[in-house]
Design a protein around this motif. Sequence first.
Motif, PDB file in Angstrom:
ATOM      1  N   THR A  44       0.849  -1.133  -0.108  1.00 35.09           N
ATOM      2  CA  THR A  44       0.109  -0.189  -0.067  1.00 35.09           C
ATOM      3  C   THR A  44       0.995   1.114  -0.102  1.00 35.09           C
ATOM      4  O   THR A  44       0.562   2.391  -0.575  1.00 35.09           O
ATOM      5  N   VAL A  48       0.921   4.341  -2.810  1.00 32.53           N
ATOM      6  CA  VAL A  48       0.714   5.777  -2.695  1.00 32.53           C
ATOM      7  C   VAL A  48       1.983   6.513  -3.124  1.00 32.53           C
ATOM      8  O   VAL A  48       1.622   7.535  -3.646  1.00 32.53           O
ATOM      9  N   ASN A  51       1.608   6.572  -6.849  1.00 29.73           N
ATOM     10  CA  ASN A  51       0.481   7.582  -7.344  1.00 29.73           C
ATOM     11  C   ASN A  51       0.910   9.049  -7.237  1.00 29.73           C
ATOM     12  O   ASN A  51       0.543   9.993  -8.054  1.00 29.73           O
ATOM     13  N   HIS A  52       1.672   9.358  -6.243  1.00 28.23           N
ATOM     14  CA  HIS A  52       2.066  10.851  -5.965  1.00 28.23           C
ATOM     15  C   HIS A  52       3.286  11.118  -6.816  1.00 28.23           C
ATOM     16  O   HIS A  52       3.444  12.197  -7.450  1.00 28.23           O
ATOM     17  N   VAL A  60      -6.283   2.979  -3.960  1.00 30.66           N
ATOM     18  CA  VAL A  60      -5.852   3.139  -2.590  1.00 30.66           C
ATOM     19  C   VAL A  60      -6.890   3.721  -1.758  1.00 30.66           C
ATOM     20  O   VAL A  60      -7.447   4.899  -2.156  1.00 30.66           O
ATOM     21  N   ALA A  65      -3.965   6.590   2.293  1.00 33.28           N
ATOM     22  CA  ALA A  65      -3.071   7.365   1.734  1.00 33.28           C
ATOM     23  C   ALA A  65      -2.710   8.744   2.336  1.00 33.28           C
ATOM     24  O   ALA A  65      -1.468   9.263   1.893  1.00 33.28           O
ATOM     25  N   TRP A  69       1.052   9.655   3.037  1.00 26.66           N
ATOM     26  CA  TRP A  69       1.835  10.450   2.482  1.00 26.66           C
ATOM     27  C   TRP A  69       1.879  12.080   3.214  1.00 26.66           C
ATOM     28  O   TRP A  69       2.986  12.700   3.040  1.00 26.66           O
TER      29      TRP A  69
END
Length: 354
Positions: A44, A48, A51-52, A60, A65, A69
């Motif tokens: 996970t 994350v 994705n960023h 997620v 998330a 983050w």
Amino acid sequence: MSMAATARPVLSLPWRRYLLAPVVLAIALMAGTAIGETVIPVDTILKVMANHLWNAGYPVDRIDAGIIWNYRLSRSIVAACVGTGLALAGVVLQALLRNPLADPFLMGISAGASTGAVSVTVAGLGAGALTLSGGAFAGAMLAFGMVVVLAHLAGPGGRGGVLQASGAIILAGIAGAQLFNALTAFIIARSASAEQARGIMFWLLGNLSGVRWDDVRLAIPAALAGLAICLWHRRALDAFTFGADSAASMGIAVRPVRGMLIATMALVTAVMVSMVGAIGFVGLVIPHAMRFIVGSRHTRLVPACALAGAVFMIGSDVVSRTLIAGQALPIGVITSLIGAPALALILIRGARLT
């Protein structure tokens, strides 16, 4: 015997260890991000991050998330940078001052940062133009400047010998720390409410709960700059452990190099303290522990302390968040609880070996 048999491998054992350092640091950062009141799977965390960083678009949970983050990952990175910076500062000061008890807070930097932070948050210094971190940084550098001036004036004509200079800096640091601690207590007693006093005291013991990505952008360059300068001057640090005369005999410009190293480590410490508050024992214990493992040569000692300081701070942060359910302890409490017994063991073992 053939040349192939006598030739050295392309990657000798020390360099193999250096290549393992990023792996160890990555594992520590993953552990610091995954472990908390709610344990989050590593996959996970990776999703994350993807994705960023690369807009991967993995599905997620929004809560997970946000925790990863906006809270844990940035906190773990800053913890690693702080541990690296404080450990390196301890290595440099112990070598330059030839004092095994020297640490980053020797020169009153922590006390000055505390006074600066209290002046901004409680006394309203700066009329809102300064943040808590900005005030702490200004106070740290003011304390460092005062200690340097006082140490210079303490020597005969400012030209004392090596041991005299070391003793002058130590005594000046003690005097500066006591002065700024007294100023901090006075400001809190005179101007702070009960709630403000509680928040300031929590910060003074070390607090990572408020760090965000803006702090990461400041912490990483400071830690990397400190590491690069220490590695560049690793041979000079080896020479300084035997005294300034030994360093001069090797062609080292003693005064400029010593002044630059002390100023750099003071700046790195000020940056770290301005973000997270006063955290003790890291710069004192980590260098001693690493000397038992890798020896006293700074070619190995500097990177070992950088890595060990980062891992130690990440681990201490995890303990501070999980030791008491529903409550985060100041990280300085954890480093002291771990560092004081560790230092005692190191001193006892060192006494038996001598």
